[in-house]
Write a protein that holds these residues in place. Structure first.
Motif, mmCIF file in Angstrom:
data_model
loop_
_atom_site.group_PDB
_atom_site.id
_atom_site.type_symbol
_atom_site.label_atom_id
_atom_site.label_comp_id
_atom_site.label_asym_id
_atom_site.label_seq_id
_atom_site.Cartn_x
_atom_site.Cartn_y
_atom_site.Cartn_z
ATOM 1 N N ALA A 89 0.857 -1.186 0.000
ATOM 2 C CA ALA A 89 0.000 0.000 0.000
ATOM 3 C C ALA A 89 0.896 1.241 0.000
ATOM 4 O O ALA A 89 1.825 1.343 0.804
ATOM 5 C CB ALA A 89 -0.921 0.008 1.219
ATOM 6 N N PHE A 90 0.614 2.145 -0.896
ATOM 7 C CA PHE A 90 1.416 3.352 -1.116
ATOM 8 C C PHE A 90 0.543 4.560 -0.760
ATOM 9 O O PHE A 90 -0.469 4.796 -1.419
ATOM 10 C CB PHE A 90 1.848 3.359 -2.597
ATOM 11 N N ASP A 91 0.923 5.266 0.282
ATOM 12 C CA ASP A 91 0.179 6.461 0.722
ATOM 13 C C ASP A 91 -1.265 6.145 1.112
ATOM 14 O O ASP A 91 -2.185 6.920 0.803
ATOM 15 C CB ASP A 91 0.182 7.544 -0.383
ATOM 16 N N VAL A 92 -1.470 5.035 1.785
ATOM 17 C CA VAL A 92 -2.824 4.631 2.186
ATOM 18 C C VAL A 92 -2.968 4.628 3.719
ATOM 19 O O VAL A 92 -3.960 5.129 4.254
ATOM 20 C CB VAL A 92 -3.163 3.230 1.617
ATOM 21 N N LEU A 93 -1.967 4.104 4.430
ATOM 22 C CA LEU A 93 -2.089 3.944 5.888
ATOM 23 C C LEU A 93 -2.522 5.240 6.576
ATOM 24 O O LEU A 93 -3.338 5.213 7.502
ATOM 25 C CB LEU A 93 -0.743 3.463 6.464
ATOM 26 N N HIS A 94 -2.002 6.373 6.111
ATOM 27 C CA HIS A 94 -2.308 7.629 6.814
ATOM 28 C C HIS A 94 -3.737 8.103 6.569
ATOM 29 O O HIS A 94 -4.147 9.117 7.119
ATOM 30 C CB HIS A 94 -1.291 8.729 6.462
ATOM 31 N N HIS A 95 -4.480 7.359 5.728
ATOM 32 C CA HIS A 95 -5.906 7.658 5.545
ATOM 33 C C HIS A 95 -6.793 6.701 6.328
ATOM 34 O O HIS A 95 -8.022 6.807 6.258
ATOM 35 C CB HIS A 95 -6.285 7.573 4.060
ATOM 36 N N LEU A 96 -6.199 5.764 7.051
ATOM 37 C CA LEU A 96 -7.000 4.730 7.722
ATOM 38 C C LEU A 96 -7.306 5.147 9.155
ATOM 39 O O LEU A 96 -6.403 5.302 9.984
ATOM 40 C CB LEU A 96 -6.269 3.387 7.701
ATOM 41 N N ARG A 97 -8.579 5.282 9.462
ATOM 42 C CA ARG A 97 -8.997 5.654 10.822
ATOM 43 C C ARG A 97 -8.747 4.521 11.801
ATOM 44 O O ARG A 97 -8.674 4.755 13.008
ATOM 45 C CB ARG A 97 -10.489 6.018 10.814
ATOM 46 N N GLU A 98 -8.672 3.294 11.280
ATOM 47 C CA GLU A 98 -8.514 2.117 12.151
ATOM 48 C C GLU A 98 -7.311 1.296 11.672
ATOM 49 O O GLU A 98 -7.479 0.188 11.147
ATOM 50 C CB GLU A 98 -9.770 1.229 12.079
ATOM 51 N N PRO A 99 -6.094 1.817 11.834
ATOM 52 C CA PRO A 99 -4.935 1.094 11.282
ATOM 53 C C PRO A 99 -4.776 -0.322 11.832
ATOM 54 O O PRO A 99 -4.334 -1.213 11.103
ATOM 55 C CB PRO A 99 -3.741 1.986 11.661
ATOM 56 N N LEU A 100 -5.177 -0.554 13.094
ATOM 57 C CA LEU A 100 -5.022 -1.909 13.646
ATOM 58 C C LEU A 100 -5.899 -2.916 12.917
ATOM 59 O O LEU A 100 -5.508 -4.065 12.716
ATOM 60 C CB LEU A 100 -5.357 -1.919 15.144
ATOM 61 N N ARG A 101 -7.093 -2.472 12.517
ATOM 62 C CA ARG A 101 -7.981 -3.375 11.756
ATOM 63 C C ARG A 101 -7.334 -3.752 10.433
ATOM 64 O O ARG A 101 -7.490 -4.861 9.933
ATOM 65 C CB ARG A 101 -9.336 -2.706 11.501
#
Ligand code: SAM
Length: 252
Positions: free
Chosen positions: A93-105
């Motif tokens: 994933a490229f530039d996606v994690l910082h858009h995830l409200r629930e990174p642990l999920r």
């Protein structure tokens, strides 16, 4: 798709596709990033999450591209939170994690979807002191690593969107020991955290400004930047590569 999932305005994609086609500078720097991600992958099929306009298609033609909803740019609709468990060798994933409200999920879902020994390969904005300064000056999305704290569950803004450019630097920097323990519960371990990108990336003008330098000059700059010490890049870099690996057996 739940409300927590659609945190990025896909209306940006049309303009980005035109810029991508017309800017050799952008393709030179993104190509370098994508080749770095590919080199970090292990064997087996690779699923890309949040592919956007599909910039990986040319550089990594064997990746399966996906996004949270079906678009003309991707071959599958896949939520970062419900990745199909198809024994993937790699989830990128490229530039996606910082858009995830629930990174642990996301990490839990990716761990379940990987085959044993499979890898999660991420490239993200780096919320280093230099990175945050740059993003605050030139990028509309916030860079607030101090807000990345347990339980790592974040609220959307009034438009239902979410971004924090400081996400990866906080999780894999300041929070690394606590976060590594959580990841261990999912059967994941951190293999690589590597900072990159200083001047060549801004000189592309990104997706909204004209390039300041031609592609061949940028390629030379990328070579020089790759030789800079990590101690310096941890303070100044604009991006980071993170590689995680699933344990060979679920209980390992
Ligand atoms: C900043 S764009 C990056 C696009 C592309 N990876 C690139 O680098 O050009 C963020 C992408 O993440 C996707 N995304 C956001 N939340 C997601 C989710 N919950 N599941 C899957 N993709 C998601 C968005 O739809 C968007 O395509």
């Amino acid at each position: 798709m739940s409300e927590a999932e659609q945190t990025y305005d896909l209306a940006h994609l049309g303009g980005s596709a035109v810029k991508w086609r017309d800017s050799a500078a952008l393709r030179a720097v993104y190509g370098d990033i994508l080749r770095g991600m590919q080199a970090a992958c292990g064997p087996g099929p690779t699923l890309e999450i949040g592919s956007g306009i599909g910039v990986a298609r040319e550089v990594c033609p064997d990746w399966v591209l996906s996004d949270v909803v079906a678009t003309p740019h991707v071959s599958r609709a896949v939520s970062a939170y419900e990745i199909p468990a198809e024994a993937w060798g790699n989830i990128v994933a490229f530039d996606v994690l910082h858009h995830l409200r629930e990174p642990l999920r996301f990490f839990a879902s990716a761990a379940d979807a990987l085959r044993p020994g499979g890898r999660i390969v991420l490239t993200e904005p780096a919320g280093t002191p230099g990175g945050c300064l740059f993003y605050r000056l030139f990028h509309p999305e916030p860079c607030l690593p101090a807000e990345i704290i347990p339980p790592y569950s974040f609220a959307a803004d009034e438009d239902g969107l979410f971004a924090n450019m400081g996400m990866a630097h906080a999780l894999f920097g300041r929070e690394r020991i606590r976060f590594a323990r959580i990841l261990q519960d999912f059967g994941l371990r951190v293999v690589t955290v590597r900072y990159r990108d200083l001047l060549a990336y801004p000189a592309t003008g990104g997706f909204s400004r004209p390039a300041l330098l031609p592609a061949p000059v940028l390629r030379g700059m990328l070579t020089l930047e790759s030789a800079l010490p990590q101690a310096m890049l941890r303070l100044l870099a604009l991006r980071m590569l993170v590689v995680l690996e699933r344990a060979p057996t679920k209980s390992a």
